[in-house]
Design a protein around this motif. Sequence first.
Motif, PDB file in Angstrom:
ATOM      1  N   VAL A 152       0.839  -1.209   0.000  1.00  0.00           N
ATOM      2  CA  VAL A 152       0.000   0.000   0.000  1.00  0.00           C
ATOM      3  C   VAL A 152       0.873   1.258   0.000  1.00  0.00           C
ATOM      4  O   VAL A 152       0.628   2.203  -0.768  1.00  0.00           O
ATOM      5  CB  VAL A 152      -0.973  -0.002   1.193  1.00  0.00           C
ATOM      6  CG1 VAL A 152      -1.646   1.348   1.374  1.00  0.00           C
ATOM      7  CG2 VAL A 152      -2.011  -1.094   1.027  1.00  0.00           C
ATOM      8  N   LEU A 153       1.896   1.274   0.848  1.00  0.00           N
ATOM      9  CA  LEU A 153       2.774   2.445   0.915  1.00  0.00           C
ATOM     10  C   LEU A 153       3.493   2.669  -0.416  1.00  0.00           C
ATOM     11  O   LEU A 153       3.580   3.795  -0.912  1.00  0.00           O
ATOM     12  CB  LEU A 153       3.798   2.287   2.046  1.00  0.00           C
ATOM     13  CG  LEU A 153       3.260   2.404   3.464  1.00  0.00           C
ATOM     14  CD1 LEU A 153       4.340   2.050   4.472  1.00  0.00           C
ATOM     15  CD2 LEU A 153       2.721   3.808   3.724  1.00  0.00           C
ATOM     16  N   PHE A 154       3.998   1.577  -0.995  1.00  0.00           N
ATOM     17  CA  PHE A 154       4.704   1.722  -2.266  1.00  0.00           C
ATOM     18  C   PHE A 154       3.778   2.216  -3.360  1.00  0.00           C
ATOM     19  O   PHE A 154       4.131   3.105  -4.138  1.00  0.00           O
ATOM     20  CB  PHE A 154       5.369   0.406  -2.697  1.00  0.00           C
ATOM     21  CG  PHE A 154       5.876   0.491  -4.107  1.00  0.00           C
ATOM     22  CD1 PHE A 154       6.959   1.284  -4.423  1.00  0.00           C
ATOM     23  CD2 PHE A 154       5.230  -0.189  -5.131  1.00  0.00           C
ATOM     24  CE1 PHE A 154       7.410   1.401  -5.732  1.00  0.00           C
ATOM     25  CE2 PHE A 154       5.669  -0.084  -6.440  1.00  0.00           C
ATOM     26  CZ  PHE A 154       6.766   0.715  -6.738  1.00  0.00           C
ATOM     27  N   ARG A 155       2.558   1.650  -3.434  1.00  0.00           N
ATOM     28  CA  ARG A 155       1.620   2.085  -4.484  1.00  0.00           C
ATOM     29  C   ARG A 155       1.252   3.563  -4.309  1.00  0.00           C
ATOM     30  O   ARG A 155       1.073   4.279  -5.286  1.00  0.00           O
ATOM     31  CB  ARG A 155       0.360   1.209  -4.477  1.00  0.00           C
ATOM     32  CG  ARG A 155       0.561  -0.185  -5.002  1.00  0.00           C
ATOM     33  CD  ARG A 155       1.154  -0.230  -6.390  1.00  0.00           C
ATOM     34  NE  ARG A 155       0.209   0.228  -7.406  1.00  0.00           N
ATOM     35  CZ  ARG A 155       0.559   0.677  -8.601  1.00  0.00           C
ATOM     36  NH1 ARG A 155       1.818   0.759  -8.950  1.00  0.00           N
ATOM     37  NH2 ARG A 155      -0.358   1.064  -9.463  1.00  0.00           N
ATOM     38  N   PHE A 156       1.152   4.014  -3.069  1.00  0.00           N
ATOM     39  CA  PHE A 156       0.885   5.435  -2.817  1.00  0.00           C
ATOM     40  C   PHE A 156       1.963   6.297  -3.471  1.00  0.00           C
ATOM     41  O   PHE A 156       1.666   7.234  -4.219  1.00  0.00           O
ATOM     42  CB  PHE A 156       0.829   5.702  -1.305  1.00  0.00           C
ATOM     43  CG  PHE A 156       0.840   7.158  -0.954  1.00  0.00           C
ATOM     44  CD1 PHE A 156      -0.312   7.915  -1.038  1.00  0.00           C
ATOM     45  CD2 PHE A 156       2.014   7.781  -0.544  1.00  0.00           C
ATOM     46  CE1 PHE A 156      -0.311   9.271  -0.725  1.00  0.00           C
ATOM     47  CE2 PHE A 156       2.033   9.131  -0.232  1.00  0.00           C
ATOM     48  CZ  PHE A 156       0.865   9.881  -0.324  1.00  0.00           C
ATOM     49  N   PHE A 157       3.233   5.969  -3.194  1.00  0.00           N
ATOM     50  CA  PHE A 157       4.332   6.761  -3.755  1.00  0.00           C
ATOM     51  C   PHE A 157       4.464   6.557  -5.261  1.00  0.00           C
ATOM     52  O   PHE A 157       4.824   7.488  -5.985  1.00  0.00           O
ATOM     53  CB  PHE A 157       5.647   6.415  -3.053  1.00  0.00           C
ATOM     54  CG  PHE A 157       5.748   6.982  -1.673  1.00  0.00           C
ATOM     55  CD1 PHE A 157       5.930   8.342  -1.469  1.00  0.00           C
ATOM     56  CD2 PHE A 157       5.645   6.157  -0.564  1.00  0.00           C
ATOM     57  CE1 PHE A 157       6.015   8.870  -0.195  1.00  0.00           C
ATOM     58  CE2 PHE A 157       5.729   6.679   0.725  1.00  0.00           C
ATOM     59  CZ  PHE A 157       5.915   8.036   0.908  1.00  0.00           C
ATOM     60  N   ASP A 158       4.160   5.367  -5.736  1.00  0.00           N
ATOM     61  CA  ASP A 158       4.284   5.073  -7.162  1.00  0.00           C
ATOM     62  C   ASP A 158       3.238   5.815  -7.993  1.00  0.00           C
ATOM     63  O   ASP A 158       3.531   6.304  -9.087  1.00  0.00           O
ATOM     64  CB  ASP A 158       4.163   3.559  -7.389  1.00  0.00           C
ATOM     65  CG  ASP A 158       4.461   3.155  -8.815  1.00  0.00           C
ATOM     66  OD1 ASP A 158       5.302   3.815  -9.465  1.00  0.00           O
ATOM     67  OD2 ASP A 158       3.854   2.187  -9.294  1.00  0.00           O
ATOM     68  N   ILE A 159       2.041   5.920  -7.483  1.00  0.00           N
ATOM     69  CA  ILE A 159       0.958   6.566  -8.244  1.00  0.00           C
ATOM     70  C   ILE A 159       1.024   8.087  -8.129  1.00  0.00           C
ATOM     71  O   ILE A 159       0.970   8.795  -9.137  1.00  0.00           O
ATOM     72  CB  ILE A 159      -0.420   6.032  -7.786  1.00  0.00           C
ATOM     73  CG1 ILE A 159      -0.563   4.561  -8.194  1.00  0.00           C
ATOM     74  CG2 ILE A 159      -1.553   6.864  -8.374  1.00  0.00           C
ATOM     75  CD1 ILE A 159      -1.743   3.846  -7.576  1.00  0.00           C
ATOM     76  N   LEU A 160       1.161   8.610  -6.911  1.00  0.00           N
ATOM     77  CA  LEU A 160       1.124  10.059  -6.712  1.00  0.00           C
ATOM     78  C   LEU A 160       2.468  10.739  -6.976  1.00  0.00           C
ATOM     79  O   LEU A 160       2.507  11.926  -7.277  1.00  0.00           O
ATOM     80  CB  LEU A 160       0.628  10.393  -5.311  1.00  0.00           C
ATOM     81  CG  LEU A 160      -0.805   9.944  -5.014  1.00  0.00           C
ATOM     82  CD1 LEU A 160      -1.212  10.358  -3.613  1.00  0.00           C
ATOM     83  CD2 LEU A 160      -1.778  10.521  -6.031  1.00  0.00           C
ATOM     84  N   LYS A 161       3.553  10.014  -6.808  1.00  0.00           N
ATOM     85  CA  LYS A 161       4.905  10.512  -7.067  1.00  0.00           C
ATOM     86  C   LYS A 161       5.203  11.839  -6.356  1.00  0.00           C
ATOM     87  O   LYS A 161       5.613  12.817  -6.994  1.00  0.00           O
ATOM     88  CB  LYS A 161       5.149  10.630  -8.567  1.00  0.00           C
ATOM     89  CG  LYS A 161       4.939   9.317  -9.279  1.00  0.00           C
ATOM     90  CD  LYS A 161       5.502   9.301 -10.653  1.00  0.00           C
ATOM     91  CE  LYS A 161       5.183   8.025 -11.389  1.00  0.00           C
ATOM     92  NZ  LYS A 161       5.566   6.796 -10.762  1.00  0.00           N
ATOM     93  N   PRO A 162       5.021  11.893  -5.028  1.00  0.00           N
ATOM     94  CA  PRO A 162       5.352  13.123  -4.295  1.00  0.00           C
ATOM     95  C   PRO A 162       6.858  13.214  -4.022  1.00  0.00           C
ATOM     96  O   PRO A 162       7.616  12.308  -4.370  1.00  0.00           O
ATOM     97  CB  PRO A 162       4.572  12.942  -2.992  1.00  0.00           C
ATOM     98  CG  PRO A 162       4.599  11.461  -2.769  1.00  0.00           C
ATOM     99  CD  PRO A 162       4.520  10.847  -4.146  1.00  0.00           C
ATOM    100  N   LEU A 163       7.261  14.279  -3.374  1.00  0.00           N
ATOM    101  CA  LEU A 163       8.634  14.461  -2.879  1.00  0.00           C
ATOM    102  C   LEU A 163       9.697  14.307  -3.962  1.00  0.00           C
ATOM    103  O   LEU A 163      10.754  13.723  -3.747  1.00  0.00           O
ATOM    104  CB  LEU A 163       8.901  13.463  -1.726  1.00  0.00           C
ATOM    105  CG  LEU A 163       7.927  13.514  -0.552  1.00  0.00           C
ATOM    106  CD1 LEU A 163       8.157  12.374   0.407  1.00  0.00           C
ATOM    107  CD2 LEU A 163       8.045  14.855   0.169  1.00  0.00           C
ATOM    108  N   GLY A 164       9.391  14.812  -5.144  1.00  0.00           N
ATOM    109  CA  GLY A 164      10.375  14.807  -6.220  1.00  0.00           C
ATOM    110  C   GLY A 164      10.497  13.521  -7.009  1.00  0.00           C
ATOM    111  O   GLY A 164      11.351  13.419  -7.891  1.00  0.00           O
ATOM    112  N   ILE A 165       9.662  12.526  -6.735  1.00  0.00           N
ATOM    113  CA  ILE A 165       9.750  11.254  -7.454  1.00  0.00           C
ATOM    114  C   ILE A 165       9.499  11.468  -8.942  1.00  0.00           C
ATOM    115  O   ILE A 165      10.171  10.860  -9.784  1.00  0.00           O
ATOM    116  CB  ILE A 165       8.763  10.218  -6.872  1.00  0.00           C
ATOM    117  CG1 ILE A 165       9.153   9.858  -5.434  1.00  0.00           C
ATOM    118  CG2 ILE A 165       8.721   8.965  -7.736  1.00  0.00           C
ATOM    119  CD1 ILE A 165       8.153   8.981  -4.725  1.00  0.00           C
TER     120      ILE A 165
END
Length: 197
Positions: A145-158
């Motif tokens: 869940v945490l990874f998909r959050f960062f993968d989809i929304l791409k916050p913090l410069g991702i």
Amino acid sequence: MNKEELKEKYGKKRVPHEWRGTDKFTALVTTFFGSGMSPKAPGTMGSLAAAIVAYPMALLANNLLGNGAELILCRFCCVNLYFLMAALIVFFGAIPFVNKAMRDTGTEDPGWIVIDEVCGIFMALTFVKSGAIVAYPWILAIAFVLFRFFDILKPLGIHRFEKFPRAWGVMADDLLGGFYAGILMVPINIAINLFSV
């Protein structure tokens, strides 16, 4: 990532069976044994497949290496060298396959390439002990869940990492997303250690 960028990346029409434009072995690697061939949410399916594969990996690491695969930073925090190495091997090993798949099919970061999600899930588990994953398999669901959050929304410069050329951009943003998810796994790992003592 704003709404327009999300719509452009995830709302575009996918050509069915696009992966057939490359050779079978490259398709097998880039779709992570076919999990990316799902017509709906291929990135989620690839991430789920990686989380499922992570359990026997943790079991193997725990049985063969024990704590030998973990660099202990403090009493409750560690770096799981086994998953860190797995993430880096997938990252660098996938680059030529991703480049070939995109070149063969004339695509740019298509949804069916999910080997980057595998790399991200392994990186998300870098700060969790293998023994904790074996004892508490629900940790995999949290990492997912945490990874998909960062993968989809791409916050913090991702999202900036997506601009790297070709396969480097495909892989790098997921590696960073997995790292951020891994950082958020640290308090979960600490809580598990506190309550299991």
